[in-house]
Design a protein around this motif. Structure first.
Motif, PDB file in Angstrom:
ATOM      1  N   ILE A 165       0.847  -1.194   0.000  1.00 36.54           N
ATOM      2  CA  ILE A 165       0.000   0.000   0.000  1.00 36.54           C
ATOM      3  C   ILE A 165       0.882   1.244   0.000  1.00 36.54           C
ATOM      4  N   PRO A 166       0.621   2.195  -0.895  1.00 40.67           N
ATOM      5  CA  PRO A 166       1.430   3.424  -0.914  1.00 40.67           C
ATOM      6  C   PRO A 166       1.353   4.151   0.425  1.00 40.67           C
ATOM      7  N   SER A 167       2.461   4.728   0.828  1.00 47.21           N
ATOM      8  CA  SER A 167       2.514   5.426   2.110  1.00 47.21           C
ATOM      9  C   SER A 167       2.025   6.862   1.998  1.00 47.21           C
ATOM     10  N   SER A 168       2.154   7.466   0.816  1.00 48.56           N
ATOM     11  CA  SER A 168       1.781   8.869   0.651  1.00 48.56           C
ATOM     12  C   SER A 168       0.276   9.010   0.465  1.00 48.56           C
ATOM     13  N   ARG A 169      -0.386   9.712   1.339  1.00 47.86           N
ATOM     14  CA  ARG A 169      -1.835   9.862   1.280  1.00 47.86           C
ATOM     15  C   ARG A 169      -2.282  10.725   0.103  1.00 47.86           C
ATOM     16  N   GLU A 170      -1.420  11.631  -0.348  1.00 45.93           N
ATOM     17  CA  GLU A 170      -1.830  12.529  -1.434  1.00 45.93           C
ATOM     18  C   GLU A 170      -2.029  11.781  -2.745  1.00 45.93           C
ATOM     19  N   LEU A 171      -1.454  10.580  -2.855  1.00 55.70           N
ATOM     20  CA  LEU A 171      -1.620   9.794  -4.067  1.00 55.70           C
ATOM     21  C   LEU A 171      -2.609   8.658  -3.872  1.00 55.70           C
ATOM     22  N   ALA A 172      -3.374   8.709  -2.806  1.00 55.92           N
ATOM     23  CA  ALA A 172      -4.301   7.618  -2.517  1.00 55.92           C
ATOM     24  C   ALA A 172      -5.344   7.500  -3.626  1.00 55.92           C
ATOM     25  N   ILE A 173      -5.704   6.266  -3.971  1.00 51.39           N
ATOM     26  CA  ILE A 173      -6.746   6.015  -4.955  1.00 51.39           C
ATOM     27  C   ILE A 173      -8.091   6.046  -4.226  1.00 51.39           C
ATOM     28  N   PRO A 174      -9.111   6.710  -4.766  1.00 55.24           N
ATOM     29  CA  PRO A 174      -9.162   7.429  -6.034  1.00 55.24           C
ATOM     30  C   PRO A 174      -8.769   8.891  -5.955  1.00 55.24           C
ATOM     31  N   GLY A 175      -8.344   9.397  -4.804  1.00 48.34           N
ATOM     32  CA  GLY A 175      -7.873  10.773  -4.727  1.00 48.34           C
ATOM     33  C   GLY A 175      -8.877  11.704  -4.075  1.00 48.34           C
ATOM     34  N   SER A 176      -8.430  12.893  -3.737  1.00 48.64           N
ATOM     35  CA  SER A 176      -9.307  13.877  -3.109  1.00 48.64           C
ATOM     36  C   SER A 176     -10.033  14.688  -4.170  1.00 48.64           C
ATOM     37  N   SER A 177     -11.001  15.465  -3.709  1.00 45.08           N
ATOM     38  CA  SER A 177     -11.792  16.255  -4.650  1.00 45.08           C
ATOM     39  C   SER A 177     -10.997  17.423  -5.223  1.00 45.08           C
ATOM     40  N   GLU A 178      -9.879  17.755  -4.578  1.00 39.67           N
ATOM     41  CA  GLU A 178      -9.096  18.902  -5.029  1.00 39.67           C
ATOM     42  C   GLU A 178      -8.106  18.535  -6.132  1.00 39.67           C
ATOM     43  N   ASP A 179      -7.891  17.261  -6.323  1.00 44.10           N
ATOM     44  CA  ASP A 179      -6.895  16.831  -7.300  1.00 44.10           C
ATOM     45  C   ASP A 179      -7.513  15.876  -8.321  1.00 44.10           C
ATOM     46  N   SER A 180      -6.878  15.801  -9.464  1.00 44.52           N
ATOM     47  CA  SER A 180      -7.317  14.897 -10.519  1.00 44.52           C
ATOM     48  C   SER A 180      -6.519  13.609 -10.403  1.00 44.52           C
ATOM     49  N   ALA A 181      -7.120  12.560  -9.846  1.00 42.21           N
ATOM     50  CA  ALA A 181      -6.422  11.297  -9.607  1.00 42.21           C
ATOM     51  C   ALA A 181      -6.623  10.343 -10.779  1.00 42.21           C
ATOM     52  N   PHE A 182      -5.603   9.577 -11.106  1.00 40.48           N
ATOM     53  CA  PHE A 182      -5.691   8.594 -12.184  1.00 40.48           C
ATOM     54  C   PHE A 182      -4.866   7.370 -11.816  1.00 40.48           C
ATOM     55  N   TYR A 183      -5.152   6.247 -12.470  1.00 33.73           N
ATOM     56  CA  TYR A 183      -4.467   4.998 -12.159  1.00 33.73           C
ATOM     57  C   TYR A 183      -4.665   4.016 -13.318  1.00 33.73           C
ATOM     58  N   GLY A 184      -3.893   2.945 -13.300  1.00 40.60           N
ATOM     59  CA  GLY A 184      -4.009   1.936 -14.345  1.00 40.60           C
ATOM     60  C   GLY A 184      -3.163   0.720 -14.036  1.00 40.60           C
ATOM     61  N   PHE A 185      -3.447  -0.376 -14.747  1.00 34.92           N
ATOM     62  CA  PHE A 185      -2.750  -1.646 -14.567  1.00 34.92           C
ATOM     63  C   PHE A 185      -2.476  -2.237 -15.939  1.00 34.92           C
ATOM     64  N   GLY A 186      -1.214  -2.664 -16.176  1.00 34.10           N
ATOM     65  CA  GLY A 186      -0.882  -3.227 -17.479  1.00 34.10           C
ATOM     66  C   GLY A 186       0.447  -3.960 -17.463  1.00 34.10           C
ATOM     67  N   CYS A 229       1.983  16.365 -18.136  1.00 35.11           N
ATOM     68  CA  CYS A 229       0.906  15.782 -18.916  1.00 35.11           C
ATOM     69  C   CYS A 229       0.161  16.837 -19.731  1.00 35.11           C
ATOM     70  N   GLY A 230      -0.141  17.970 -19.126  1.00 33.41           N
ATOM     71  CA  GLY A 230      -0.779  19.054 -19.868  1.00 33.41           C
ATOM     72  C   GLY A 230      -2.287  19.088 -19.768  1.00 33.41           C
ATOM     73  N   VAL A 231      -2.915  17.965 -19.396  1.00 34.49           N
ATOM     74  CA  VAL A 231      -4.365  17.923 -19.207  1.00 34.49           C
ATOM     75  C   VAL A 231      -4.656  17.203 -17.903  1.00 34.49           C
ATOM     76  N   LEU A 232      -5.867  17.381 -17.375  1.00 35.01           N
ATOM     77  CA  LEU A 232      -6.256  16.733 -16.123  1.00 35.01           C
ATOM     78  C   LEU A 232      -6.769  15.322 -16.411  1.00 35.01           C
ATOM     79  N   LEU A 233      -6.084  14.338 -15.873  1.00 31.73           N
ATOM     80  CA  LEU A 233      -6.504  12.944 -16.023  1.00 31.73           C
ATOM     81  C   LEU A 233      -7.320  12.529 -14.813  1.00 31.73           C
ATOM     82  N   ARG A 234      -8.306  11.681 -15.055  1.00 30.18           N
ATOM     83  CA  ARG A 234      -9.112  11.144 -13.963  1.00 30.18           C
ATOM     84  C   ARG A 234      -9.446   9.682 -14.242  1.00 30.18           C
ATOM     85  N   GLY A 235      -9.488   8.918 -13.153  1.00 34.20           N
ATOM     86  CA  GLY A 235     -10.022   7.566 -13.233  1.00 34.20           C
ATOM     87  C   GLY A 235      -9.080   6.531 -13.808  1.00 34.20           C
TER      88      GLY A 235
END
Length: 408
Positions: A165-186, A229-235
């Protein structure tokens, strides 16, 4: 190379009879031809996962062979090459978790239609849920929000691993309402490993991008520096050919909003240039565009409530990219719920389509007949997540100790 049933019978009978003869006192061994190891491996690599799991009990040699990563890769390769067989199933994170065979549904085979799965993280109350972070080569990556816990799971073999589990809360999935959180698996082709990517883009600066990556083999999170990145990613990103993809609405001018596709290369660990998209022209804000993976192809589909759905598959990349339309069907009458929200899960060459509606219903639609049937889901939760996975062998934990214990 075609393998006969007779060859498979000789292959499986050899180890069984040899062990029986060794157990019998003074028994005369039967003369059964011994097949070369490469032929045995070739035969076994063509079998379904259920048979291979059973065949690991034939002998320590077979257990070692079937558990080897190289054999798993060969089994995956053959599954992708065999376009006539049904290698795909749909996983629903309902309660209980379900695996649906879309071929069996259209064939009206109730005996093969569904199977209950014991996901590593189970619901303890109605407020708990499983979010699917991605599916790739038969593996499903899931997040249990209540714990929280991240899992990699093979529904076909029932093997699973709990990840760090990541230790940094600011990168927690799915993220806070103030930030644009994104994630993926591949899958990282160069590294020959699976990766989970998670990050966020600060809405205050609109450019600062923080990304962390975890590899399955290393099971440790590390930060990637100096990304833009230049654009806000989400989800959730959609994984295809070693690349994660996101769709983003971007303001072109005062009167026009356009979709763009932003991609992240899992091997190089950087963002790629945007790719032009097919589909409706004009203001994209009135359309719903989504990404999905159909087989090995990245699929883009669009729908407008109550009208129609179109889907394209992408071939090539960057300047060599090309899009081919694979289906178009009306939504309103045959799929009433599709006028609100529709997600394309599975498409067959004969025109059969499986859709998810609002995270609550699964609908099987036949384009040729223009008919739709809903799959009845009985579960305690009012919402589920869904993904398509391949029935392949890929082992998450390679342990020769398990083979040794089976024969001691």
């Amino acid at each position: 190379m075609k393998v006969s049933c007779h060859s498979l019978f000789i292959c499986s009978s050899y180890c069984k009879r040899s062990r029986t003869n060794q157990a019998g006192a003074g028994a005369m061994p039967e003369k059964i031809p011994k097949l070369p190891s490469e032929i045995i491996s070739d035969i076994l690599s063509r079998l379904p996962v259920k048979s291979l799991v059973r065949f690991k009990c034939v002998s320590k040699t077979w257990c070692s062979l079937i558990s080897h990563p190289g054999f798993a890769k060969e089994h995956l390769k053959r599954a992708k090459e065999d376009t006539n067989a049904n290698h795909y199933k749909i996983f629903l994170s309902a309660d209980p978790h379900l695996s649906i065979d879309p071929e069996a549904f259209f064939d009206a085979d109730e005996n093969l239609l569904t199977a209950q799965l014991n996901f590593p993280a189970s619901y303890s109350d109605r407020n708990s849920r499983i979010e699917i972070l991605g599916s790739c080569n038969g593996l499903v990556c899931g997040l249990s929000h209540r714990n929280p816990l991240i899992y990699i799971w093979n529904p076909s073999t029932r093997e699973s691993r709990e990840l760090a589990i990541p230790s940094s809360r600011e990168l927690a999935i799915p993220g806070s309402s103030e930030d644009s959180a994104f994630y993926g698996f591949g899958y990282d082709v160069k590294l020959d490993d699976y990766k989970i990517v998670r990050g966020y883009i600060s809405t205050s600066t609109n450019s600062e991008t923080k990304v962390e990556v975890l590899t399955l083999k290393g099971n440790k999170w590390r930060t990637i520096q100096d990304l833009r990145c230049g654009v806000l990613l989400r989800g959730r990103g959609t994984s295809a050919s070693g690349i994660l993809h996101w769709l983003v609405l971007r303001q072109e001018n005062a009167r026009s909003i356009k979709y763009v596709m932003v991609s992240f290369d899992l091997s190089e660990e950087n963002f790629l240039e945007t790719v032009p998209l097919p589909g409706p022209t004009g203001d994209d804000n009135i359309w719903n565009l989504e990404l999905e993976v159909l087989g090995d192809w990245l699929c883009l589909y669009c729908y407008r409530g109550g009208l129609f759905c179109e889907a394209w598959i992408m071939k090539g990349y960057s300047r060599e990219v090309s899009w081919t339309r694979i289906l178009r069907f009306n939504i309103g009458e045959p799929i009433p719920g599709g006028k609100f929200w529709l997600r394309l899960l599975w498409v067959k060459k004969n025109g059969n389509v499986v859709c998810e509606l609002n995270g609550r219903d699964v609908v099987f639609y036949n384009q040729n007949e223009g008919t739709a049937r809903a799959f009845m889901i009985y579960h305690e939760m009012g919402w589920f997540d869904a993904t398509v996975y391949m029935k392949v062998l890929f082992p998450l934990i390679i342990s020769m100790m398990a083979c040794d214990q089976a024969y001691n």
